[in-house]
Design a protein around this motif. Sequence first.
Motif, PDB file in Angstrom:
ATOM      1  N   LEU A  72      40.278   5.086  44.338  1.00 29.44           N
ATOM      2  CA  LEU A  72      40.689   4.903  45.319  1.00 29.44           C
ATOM      3  C   LEU A  72      40.794   3.876  45.874  1.00 29.44           C
ATOM      4  CD1 LEU A  72      40.064   6.551  48.360  1.00 29.44           C
ATOM      5  CD2 LEU A  72      37.329   5.888  47.469  1.00 29.44           C
ATOM      6  N   THR A  73      39.787   2.469  45.283  1.00 29.09           N
ATOM      7  CA  THR A  73      40.206   1.207  46.030  1.00 29.09           C
ATOM      8  C   THR A  73      41.956   1.252  46.002  1.00 29.09           C
ATOM      9  OG1 THR A  73      38.677   0.891  45.192  1.00 29.09           O
ATOM     10  CG2 THR A  73      40.084  -1.236  45.786  1.00 29.09           C
ATOM     11  N   LYS A  74      42.693   1.756  44.605  1.00 30.27           N
ATOM     12  CA  LYS A  74      43.776   1.104  44.397  1.00 30.27           C
ATOM     13  C   LYS A  74      44.792   1.089  44.930  1.00 30.27           C
ATOM     14  CE  LYS A  74      43.829  -1.728  40.872  1.00 30.27           C
ATOM     15  NZ  LYS A  74      44.701  -2.323  40.550  1.00 30.27           N
ATOM     16  N   GLY A  75      44.650   3.148  45.246  1.00 29.91           N
ATOM     17  CA  GLY A  75      45.423   3.844  46.732  1.00 29.91           C
ATOM     18  C   GLY A  75      44.930   3.100  47.601  1.00 29.91           C
ATOM     19  N   THR A  76      44.314   2.659  48.225  1.00 35.21           N
ATOM     20  CA  THR A  76      44.117   2.706  49.469  1.00 35.21           C
ATOM     21  C   THR A  76      44.998   0.925  49.404  1.00 35.21           C
ATOM     22  OG1 THR A  76      42.066   3.200  49.119  1.00 35.21           O
ATOM     23  CG2 THR A  76      42.360   1.259  51.540  1.00 35.21           C
ATOM     24  N   MET A  77      44.337  -0.035  48.702  1.00 36.16           N
ATOM     25  CA  MET A  77      45.435  -1.277  48.376  1.00 36.16           C
ATOM     26  C   MET A  77      47.168  -0.826  48.480  1.00 36.16           C
ATOM     27  SD  MET A  77      43.641  -3.512  46.318  1.00 36.16           S
ATOM     28  CE  MET A  77      44.751  -3.626  45.147  1.00 36.16           C
ATOM     29  N   VAL A  79      48.738   2.039  50.316  1.00 35.05           N
ATOM     30  CA  VAL A  79      49.021   3.390  51.054  1.00 35.05           C
ATOM     31  C   VAL A  79      48.789   1.408  51.952  1.00 35.05           C
ATOM     32  CG1 VAL A  79      48.088   3.744  53.820  1.00 35.05           C
ATOM     33  CG2 VAL A  79      48.466   5.090  50.317  1.00 35.05           C
ATOM     34  N   ALA A  80      48.258   0.951  51.945  1.00 31.14           N
ATOM     35  CA  ALA A  80      48.027  -0.749  53.078  1.00 31.14           C
ATOM     36  C   ALA A  80      49.121  -1.235  53.618  1.00 31.14           C
ATOM     37  CB  ALA A  80      47.206  -1.464  52.835  1.00 31.14           C
ATOM     38  N   LYS A  83      52.260   0.463  54.358  1.00 30.87           N
ATOM     39  CA  LYS A  83      52.340   0.788  55.706  1.00 30.87           C
ATOM     40  C   LYS A  83      52.967  -1.256  56.168  1.00 30.87           C
ATOM     41  CE  LYS A  83      49.488   0.871  60.419  1.00 30.87           C
ATOM     42  NZ  LYS A  83      48.334   1.019  59.921  1.00 30.87           N
TER      43      LYS A  83
END
Length: 93
Positions: A72-77, A79-80, A83
């Motif tokens: 979850l942490t890696k995926g969020t990073m 995507v950020a 973006k």
Amino acid sequence: MADEFDRRMMPDLFQTTLSVSLGAAYKSLEMLRSPADTLPKVVDEMKTLLTVPENAGEGVQEKLQAMAGVWLTKGTMIVAECKSAGEKFTEGG
């Protein structure tokens, strides 16, 4: 009331989706420019995704939850980062 909410939300959603998509495409092209440099980074990232964190706990459930947190942490990073990279192409456009 739902129609008003949807109309206000949709342009922002499309803008964010476009930014993430363009950023992902840009980052992919950047990675293809120097595969010799990129491959070790990708392998290291995959190792972190497939390795159980040291502080995960004893049980299988605790280990899986710790790995899910890493994903979850890696995926969020990611995507950020995509973006942010994509907003360079969509700002003031």
